[in-house]
Design an enzyme around this catalytic site. Structure first.
Site, short mmCIF file in Angstrom:
data_model
loop_
_atom_site.label_atom_id
_atom_site.label_comp_id
_atom_site.label_asym_id
_atom_site.label_seq_id
_atom_site.Cartn_x
_atom_site.Cartn_y
_atom_site.Cartn_z
N ARG A 29 0.85 -1.21 0.00
CA ARG A 29 0.00 0.00 0.00
C ARG A 29 0.88 1.26 0.00
O ARG A 29 1.00 1.96 -0.99
CB ARG A 29 -0.92 -0.02 1.23
CG ARG A 29 -2.11 0.90 1.13
CD ARG A 29 -1.79 2.36 1.42
NE ARG A 29 -1.17 2.56 2.74
CZ ARG A 29 -0.61 3.70 3.12
NH1 ARG A 29 -0.56 4.73 2.31
NH2 ARG A 29 -0.07 3.81 4.33
N ASP A 30 1.57 1.49 1.08
CA ASP A 30 2.36 2.71 1.26
C ASP A 30 3.49 2.79 0.23
O ASP A 30 3.79 3.86 -0.30
CB ASP A 30 2.94 2.68 2.69
CG ASP A 30 3.53 4.00 3.13
OD1 ASP A 30 3.85 4.83 2.27
OD2 ASP A 30 3.70 4.20 4.34
N HIS A 221 5.23 3.80 13.07
CA HIS A 221 5.46 3.74 11.62
C HIS A 221 6.50 4.81 11.28
O HIS A 221 6.17 5.99 11.21
CB HIS A 221 4.12 4.00 10.92
CG HIS A 221 4.16 4.09 9.44
ND1 HIS A 221 3.30 3.37 8.64
CD2 HIS A 221 4.93 4.82 8.58
CE1 HIS A 221 3.54 3.65 7.36
NE2 HIS A 221 4.52 4.54 7.30
N HIS A 223 9.73 6.53 9.09
CA HIS A 223 10.39 6.67 7.79
C HIS A 223 11.88 6.93 8.05
O HIS A 223 12.24 7.53 9.06
CB HIS A 223 9.77 7.83 7.00
CG HIS A 223 8.45 7.47 6.38
ND1 HIS A 223 8.04 7.92 5.17
CD2 HIS A 223 7.45 6.67 6.83
CE1 HIS A 223 6.84 7.43 4.87
NE2 HIS A 223 6.45 6.67 5.88
N CYS A 254 7.66 10.24 0.35
CA CYS A 254 6.65 11.25 0.64
C CYS A 254 6.79 12.36 -0.39
O CYS A 254 7.89 12.85 -0.63
CB CYS A 254 6.83 11.81 2.04
SG CYS A 254 5.65 13.12 2.40
N ASN A 263 9.85 4.31 3.91
CA ASN A 263 9.62 3.65 5.19
C ASN A 263 10.87 2.93 5.69
O ASN A 263 11.75 2.59 4.92
CB ASN A 263 8.52 2.60 5.00
CG ASN A 263 7.21 3.23 4.57
OD1 ASN A 263 6.55 3.89 5.34
ND2 ASN A 263 6.86 3.05 3.30
ZN ZN Z 1 5.03 5.28 5.45
#
Ligand code: ZN
Length: 326
Positions: A29-30, A221, A223, A254, A263
């Site tokens: 997903r991310d 979570h 990064h 991002c 991540n």
């Molecule tokens: Zn992330």
């Protein structure tokens, strides 16, 4: 394996770390969401099946956002249909609103995740809503999830700093987590969207959430934007936090931090935890193989390091290295 103690955040008091950590793989997903070229649905399904086979207990498989907003994840229903659900891994999916929640319930996701930012300006930029509007919308989602019997989690972006506003008060993060708890959420994850977290900020945010939302599940979570993603994990470990989100190969990024790495990398994280005697249940060799294939699929280098260097006791034949001359 001997447990280690890291008294650097606890004022010299040794605290024991958890014996087991639950990893959520967010790459499908991310990570994939940040890729421009469409990844074929069959490849996505294959990667998720292989993650389950490698022992990953929880996977953020896709997102039920508008296909127009995120074309890469327009195949959310097909992905959910295609994955082998017989082996018990938890498949979570992002839902932006009631409509997304209805789609996710219909597709049979195991857990739904709503998301918002801890800072007004990032929330405005990301979901075009004020924080209060986001929270009001979550009430509707919570009703849909409740009717479907699906646990609901909340993800708080910019929990450790906002690229537009700077520092984010830990108390505000705690306040939002408290609202999640009131809405009956199963858990919250604190997202370091643009890599602004540091170990002391992690300690402050974790303390604020525990105080404002006792009993609420808590995940972190991070990064690796500024190179201290795993140091922040260590801060969480020392505080007893046992849920972490990461992505294979460290895929992801991002849009507000161009060229920044994404991540925390799952293989590197699993390597660290297992070497510390913290079980993850994940087969690191299988996971590294997946990360290498993800790298080949997206066609650009990923920042993961274990996938390149191997494990520390992977030995090399002496004659494979040229001796120094002179
Ligand atoms: Zn992330």
């Amino acid at each position: 394996m001997h447990p280690v103690f890291l008294p650097f955040l606890s004022g010299g008091r040794p605290m024991s770390h958890p014996l087991h950590a639950e990893i959520t793989e967010v790459g499908p997903r991310d990570g994939f969401q940040a890729e421009r070229a469409f990844i074929p649905t069959a490849r996505k399904i294959e990667f998720i099946d292989r993650l389950i086979d490698a022992g990953v207990p929880r996977i953020e498989a896709t997102s039920f956002v508008s296909p127009r907003a995120v074309p890469q994840l327009a195949d959310a229903e097909e992905v959910m249909r295609g994955v082998d659900r017989s082996r018990g891994a938890v498949l979570a999916a992002l839902v932006p609103n009631k409509r997304g929640a209805l789609r996710a319930a219909e597709a049979g996701v195991d857990e739904m995740v709503v998301f918002m930012s801890a800072s007004e300006s990032h929330n405005r930029k990301n979901v075009n809503r004020e924080i209060e509007e986001s929270l009001a919308g979550f009430e509707e989602v919570a009703r849909v999830a409740g009717e479907a019997g699906t646990p609901l989690h909340g993800a708080i972006s910019t929990a450790f700093g906002c690229p537009f506003e700077g520092d984010v008060p830990a108390a505000r993060v705690g306040e939002i987590a408290g609202r999640f708890r009131q809405l009956g959420f199963a858990g919250v994850s604190l997202g370091d969207t643009t890599g602004m977290a540091t170990p002391p900020l992690v300690a402050a945010a974790v303390a604020a959430v525990r105080e404002a939302a006792p009993g609420l599940g808590l995940g972190l979570h991070f990064h690796n934007t500024r190179g201290i993603g795993l140091a922040n994990v260590m801060a969480g470990i020392e505080l007893g936090v046992d849920r972490y989100e990461s992505s294979f190969g460290g895929i992801g990024g991002c849009p507000f931090a161009p060229k920044a790495t994404g991540n925390v990398c799952t293989e590197d994280l699993v390597y660290l935890l297992e070497e510390m005697g913290i079980g993850t249940g994940i087969d690191l060799r299988k996971l590294s193989g997946i990360a290498c294939d993800v790298e080949a699929t997206v066609g650009h280098e990923l920042p993961g390091q274990i996938m390149k260097a191997g494990l520390r006791l992977d030995l090399h034949p002496m004659d494979s290295v040229r001796a120094a001359e002179g």
